[in-house]
Motif scaffolding. Structure first.
Motif, PDB file in Angstrom:
ATOM      1  N   ASN A 165       5.200 -19.532  -3.748  1.00  0.00           N
ATOM      2  CA  ASN A 165       5.369 -20.725  -2.912  1.00  0.00           C
ATOM      3  C   ASN A 165       4.035 -21.148  -2.290  1.00  0.00           C
ATOM      4  OD1 ASN A 165       8.570 -20.966  -2.610  1.00  0.00           O
ATOM      5  ND2 ASN A 165       8.032 -18.797  -2.417  1.00  0.00           N
ATOM      6  N   LEU A 166       3.051 -21.388  -3.122  1.00  0.00           N
ATOM      7  CA  LEU A 166       1.720 -21.715  -2.614  1.00  0.00           C
ATOM      8  C   LEU A 166       1.710 -23.010  -1.803  1.00  0.00           C
ATOM      9  CD1 LEU A 166      -0.405 -20.756  -5.744  1.00  0.00           C
ATOM     10  CD2 LEU A 166      -0.338 -19.542  -3.550  1.00  0.00           C
ATOM     11  N   ASP A 167       2.711 -23.858  -2.018  1.00  0.00           N
ATOM     12  CA  ASP A 167       2.793 -25.114  -1.271  1.00  0.00           C
ATOM     13  C   ASP A 167       3.347 -24.924   0.136  1.00  0.00           C
ATOM     14  OD1 ASP A 167       5.239 -24.364  -2.498  1.00  0.00           O
ATOM     15  OD2 ASP A 167       6.042 -26.393  -2.214  1.00  0.00           O
ATOM     16  N   LYS A 168       3.951 -23.772   0.410  1.00  0.00           N
ATOM     17  CA  LYS A 168       4.620 -23.550   1.701  1.00  0.00           C
ATOM     18  C   LYS A 168       3.785 -22.763   2.707  1.00  0.00           C
ATOM     19  CE  LYS A 168       9.566 -23.733   0.514  1.00  0.00           C
ATOM     20  NZ  LYS A 168       9.534 -24.234  -0.851  1.00  0.00           N
ATOM     21  N   TYR A 169       2.779 -22.022   2.234  1.00  0.00           N
ATOM     22  CA  TYR A 169       2.028 -21.122   3.117  1.00  0.00           C
ATOM     23  C   TYR A 169       0.531 -21.356   2.962  1.00  0.00           C
ATOM     24  CZ  TYR A 169       6.601 -18.921   3.016  1.00  0.00           C
ATOM     25  OH  TYR A 169       7.956 -18.705   3.080  1.00  0.00           O
ATOM     26  N   LYS A 170      -0.162 -21.341   4.090  1.00  0.00           N
ATOM     27  CA  LYS A 170      -1.602 -21.598   4.093  1.00  0.00           C
ATOM     28  C   LYS A 170      -2.417 -20.358   3.740  1.00  0.00           C
ATOM     29  CE  LYS A 170      -0.951 -25.775   5.899  1.00  0.00           C
ATOM     30  NZ  LYS A 170      -1.087 -26.989   5.072  1.00  0.00           N
ATOM     31  N   SER A 171      -1.859 -19.175   4.009  1.00  0.00           N
ATOM     32  CA  SER A 171      -2.610 -17.936   3.787  1.00  0.00           C
ATOM     33  C   SER A 171      -1.653 -16.759   3.753  1.00  0.00           C
ATOM     34  CB  SER A 171      -3.653 -17.730   4.900  1.00  0.00           C
ATOM     35  OG  SER A 171      -3.044 -17.799   6.184  1.00  0.00           O
ATOM     36  N   VAL A 172      -2.160 -15.615   3.282  1.00  0.00           N
ATOM     37  CA  VAL A 172      -1.355 -14.392   3.209  1.00  0.00           C
ATOM     38  C   VAL A 172      -2.236 -13.193   3.528  1.00  0.00           C
ATOM     39  CG1 VAL A 172      -1.760 -13.967   0.733  1.00  0.00           C
ATOM     40  CG2 VAL A 172       0.346 -13.108   1.798  1.00  0.00           C
ATOM     41  N   SER A 173      -1.629 -12.169   4.132  1.00  0.00           N
ATOM     42  CA  SER A 173      -2.314 -10.891   4.311  1.00  0.00           C
ATOM     43  C   SER A 173      -1.271  -9.787   4.292  1.00  0.00           C
ATOM     44  CB  SER A 173      -3.106 -10.852   5.625  1.00  0.00           C
ATOM     45  OG  SER A 173      -2.236 -10.745   6.743  1.00  0.00           O
ATOM     46  N   ALA A 174      -1.733  -8.548   4.189  1.00  0.00           N
ATOM     47  CA  ALA A 174      -0.789  -7.424   4.150  1.00  0.00           C
ATOM     48  C   ALA A 174      -1.475  -6.133   4.576  1.00  0.00           C
ATOM     49  CB  ALA A 174      -0.212  -7.264   2.746  1.00  0.00           C
ATOM     50  N   PHE A 175      -0.658  -5.245   5.123  1.00  0.00           N
ATOM     51  CA  PHE A 175      -1.074  -3.875   5.418  1.00  0.00           C
ATOM     52  C   PHE A 175      -0.338  -2.941   4.464  1.00  0.00           C
ATOM     53  CE2 PHE A 175      -1.948  -6.055   9.362  1.00  0.00           C
ATOM     54  CZ  PHE A 175      -3.055  -5.405   9.903  1.00  0.00           C
ATOM     55  N   ALA A 176      -1.096  -2.131   3.734  1.00  0.00           N
ATOM     56  CA  ALA A 176      -0.520  -1.109   2.853  1.00  0.00           C
ATOM     57  C   ALA A 176       0.665  -1.624   2.041  1.00  0.00           C
ATOM     58  CB  ALA A 176      -0.098   0.103   3.684  1.00  0.00           C
ATOM     59  N   PRO A 177       0.487  -2.752   1.318  1.00  0.00           N
ATOM     60  CA  PRO A 177       1.624  -3.330   0.601  1.00  0.00           C
ATOM     61  C   PRO A 177       1.989  -2.558  -0.673  1.00  0.00           C
ATOM     62  CG  PRO A 177      -0.366  -4.558   0.105  1.00  0.00           C
ATOM     63  CD  PRO A 177      -0.741  -3.551   1.162  1.00  0.00           C
ATOM     64  N   ILE A 178       3.256  -2.640  -1.040  1.00  0.00           N
ATOM     65  CA  ILE A 178       3.725  -2.139  -2.336  1.00  0.00           C
ATOM     66  C   ILE A 178       3.413  -3.242  -3.341  1.00  0.00           C
ATOM     67  CG2 ILE A 178       5.698  -1.269  -3.643  1.00  0.00           C
ATOM     68  CD1 ILE A 178       7.105  -0.776  -0.923  1.00  0.00           C
ATOM     69  N   VAL A 179       2.284  -3.154  -4.026  1.00  0.00           N
ATOM     70  CA  VAL A 179       1.818  -4.291  -4.832  1.00  0.00           C
ATOM     71  C   VAL A 179       2.237  -4.224  -6.299  1.00  0.00           C
ATOM     72  CG1 VAL A 179      -0.160  -4.922  -3.404  1.00  0.00           C
ATOM     73  CG2 VAL A 179      -0.420  -3.163  -5.155  1.00  0.00           C
ATOM     74  N   ASN A 180       2.762  -3.078  -6.726  1.00  0.00           N
ATOM     75  CA  ASN A 180       3.156  -2.947  -8.139  1.00  0.00           C
ATOM     76  C   ASN A 180       4.483  -2.186  -8.226  1.00  0.00           C
ATOM     77  OD1 ASN A 180       1.580  -1.462 -11.101  1.00  0.00           O
ATOM     78  ND2 ASN A 180       2.848  -3.283 -10.946  1.00  0.00           N
ATOM     79  N   PRO A 181       5.548  -2.751  -7.605  1.00  0.00           N
ATOM     80  CA  PRO A 181       6.808  -2.005  -7.482  1.00  0.00           C
ATOM     81  C   PRO A 181       7.458  -1.626  -8.805  1.00  0.00           C
ATOM     82  CG  PRO A 181       7.072  -4.301  -6.756  1.00  0.00           C
ATOM     83  CD  PRO A 181       5.610  -4.049  -6.904  1.00  0.00           C
ATOM     84  N   ILE A 182       7.171  -2.375  -9.876  1.00  0.00           N
ATOM     85  CA  ILE A 182       7.783  -2.007 -11.156  1.00  0.00           C
ATOM     86  C   ILE A 182       7.250  -0.671 -11.670  1.00  0.00           C
ATOM     87  CG2 ILE A 182       8.247  -4.404 -11.796  1.00  0.00           C
ATOM     88  CD1 ILE A 182       5.872  -4.316 -13.696  1.00  0.00           C
ATOM     89  N   ASN A 183       6.134  -0.207 -11.074  1.00  0.00           N
ATOM     90  CA  ASN A 183       5.531   1.057 -11.514  1.00  0.00           C
ATOM     91  C   ASN A 183       5.517   2.136 -10.427  1.00  0.00           C
ATOM     92  OD1 ASN A 183       4.850   0.486 -14.254  1.00  0.00           O
ATOM     93  ND2 ASN A 183       3.241  -0.881 -13.521  1.00  0.00           N
ATOM     94  N   CYS A 184       6.360   2.002  -9.398  1.00  0.00           N
ATOM     95  CA  CYS A 184       6.416   3.049  -8.371  1.00  0.00           C
ATOM     96  C   CYS A 184       7.880   3.398  -8.056  1.00  0.00           C
ATOM     97  CB  CYS A 184       5.675   2.630  -7.116  1.00  0.00           C
ATOM     98  SG  CYS A 184       6.566   1.506  -6.024  1.00  0.00           S
ATOM     99  N   PRO A 185       8.141   4.607  -7.560  1.00  0.00           N
ATOM    100  CA  PRO A 185       9.522   5.050  -7.332  1.00  0.00           C
ATOM    101  C   PRO A 185      10.329   4.158  -6.387  1.00  0.00           C
ATOM    102  CG  PRO A 185       8.040   6.942  -7.304  1.00  0.00           C
ATOM    103  CD  PRO A 185       7.168   5.724  -7.372  1.00  0.00           C
ATOM    104  N   TRP A 186       9.731   3.711  -5.274  1.00  0.00           N
ATOM    105  CA  TRP A 186      10.459   2.830  -4.354  1.00  0.00           C
ATOM    106  C   TRP A 186      10.933   1.565  -5.066  1.00  0.00           C
ATOM    107  CZ3 TRP A 186       6.386   3.025   0.160  1.00  0.00           C
ATOM    108  CH2 TRP A 186       6.631   4.149   0.963  1.00  0.00           C
ATOM    109  N   GLY A 187      10.019   0.938  -5.777  1.00  0.00           N
ATOM    110  CA  GLY A 187      10.332  -0.313  -6.452  1.00  0.00           C
ATOM    111  C   GLY A 187      11.334  -0.130  -7.573  1.00  0.00           C
ATOM    112  N   GLN A 188      11.161   0.912  -8.371  1.00  0.00           N
ATOM    113  CA  GLN A 188      12.069   1.146  -9.495  1.00  0.00           C
ATOM    114  C   GLN A 188      13.490   1.412  -9.013  1.00  0.00           C
ATOM    115  OE1 GLN A 188       9.863   4.319 -11.326  1.00  0.00           O
ATOM    116  NE2 GLN A 188       8.496   2.922 -12.420  1.00  0.00           N
ATOM    117  N   LYS A 189      13.634   2.140  -7.925  1.00  0.00           N
ATOM    118  CA  LYS A 189      14.966   2.399  -7.355  1.00  0.00           C
ATOM    119  C   LYS A 189      15.609   1.101  -6.870  1.00  0.00           C
ATOM    120  CE  LYS A 189      17.273   5.034  -3.666  1.00  0.00           C
ATOM    121  NZ  LYS A 189      17.107   6.089  -2.643  1.00  0.00           N
ATOM    122  N   ALA A 190      14.839   0.314  -6.115  1.00  0.00           N
ATOM    123  CA  ALA A 190      15.375  -0.930  -5.557  1.00  0.00           C
ATOM    124  C   ALA A 190      15.682  -1.950  -6.652  1.00  0.00           C
ATOM    125  CB  ALA A 190      14.386  -1.523  -4.558  1.00  0.00           C
TER     126      ALA A 190
END
Length: 285
Positions: A165-190
């Motif tokens: 949604n690049l048209d809706k938000y001016k900027s983004v930031s994150a702390f310790a994000p899960i950036v590749n959930p398809i390749n980690c246990p948390w993401g694969q479970k969810a």
């Protein structure tokens, strides 16, 4: 139809007010709570830009407001903070509270496609329902000027929502994000539970996959990651996102912070930088 939000608490802080609200969400089919920090207003007609904060696994709308200390910078920069909850609650779906990393408190900011979890539509809640609710009920907020940030699961949410949604938000930031959930246990479970076995559908909520398809990302993405975070190497995988950004030519400022862990001690240390990062983008003409 969404119900008008009811104020359930208010506390003054740095000249402004932390206010907590409750409302019925048609998107999620249950009552939800959210916090707004309103900075001190220079005039009665002043409108504040909005920074959405998405919290991590097992959190509620309270963690960030109580622990981050973000209000000090938000007050001085004139940015309103909006912190929603992390999942539907009170639906009593079988298995919803069996583990801390799935179900209640673990909505992953996606729209579930599996029938059992049909109420788990946090993506639509954050992107559509909540901004509309704010616009209709809080004239002091300018929801057309919005940015988004988050932590861990919420960092995943902030990044994926921003990229879609690049048209809706001016900027983004994150702390310790899960950036590749398809390749980690948390993401694969969810993802396997919420989205089923179609892994193409998973990629729609994977930041690293999305960045390779993204075009016109001009604002620098800011990420802080603690080097002593126990989840760094098996769950968070920032190097995967860093590589994808370089390949796609997307500007990323990934700051690896020595000695810091996954906690709000880490977040509160660097939150002022993030508030200023967003204030600069939100106040551009």
């Amino acid at each position: 139809m969404a119900s008008k939000p009811t104020e359930i608490s208010s506390s003054k802080m740095f000249g402004g007010f932390n206010k907590r609200f409750k409302h019925f969400s048609p998107t999620l089919g249950c009552s939800m709570t959210f916090h707004i920090y309103f900075p001190p207003s220079p005039t009665s007609s002043h409108k504040f830009p909005v920074l959405y904060w998405l919290s991590g696994l097992s959190c509620t709308d309270e963690n960030f407001i109580i622990k981050s200390g973000a209000q000090r910078a938000a007050s001085s920069e004139g940015v309103a903070l909006v912190a929603p909850d992390t999942s539907p609650r009170g639906l009593n779906v079988e298995g919803e509270a069996d583990s801390w990393d799935f179900g209640v408190g673990a909505g992953f900011y996606l729209n579930a496609t599996q029938e059992k979890w049909k109420n788990w539509r946090m993506y639509d809640y954050v992107v559509k329902e909540l901004p509309s609710l704010l616009s209709e009920n809080f004239p002091q907020l300018d929801t057309s000027r919005a940015s988004i940030s988050g932590h861990s699961m919420g960092g995943h949410g902030a990044l994926t929502i921003y990229l879609k949604n690049l048209d809706k938000y001016k900027s983004v930031s994150a702390f310790a994000p899960i950036v590749n959930p398809i390749n980690c246990p948390w993401g694969q479970k969810a993802f396997s539970n919420y989205l089923g076995d179609n892994k193409v559908a998973w990629e729609e909520y994977d930041t690293t996959s999305l960045i390779s398809k993204s075009r016109n990302v001009s604002a620098t993405i800011l990420i802080d990651q603690g080097v002593d975070d126990k989840f760094l190497h098996d769950q968070l995988l920032p190097h995967k996102f860093d590589e994808a950004c370089k390949t796609a030519g997307v500007p990323l400022l990934l700051r690896l912070q020595p000695g810091y862990d996954h906690s709000y001690f880490f977040i509160s240390t660097f939150i002022d930088d993030h508030i200023r990062h967003h204030a600069q983008a939100l106040n551009l003409p």
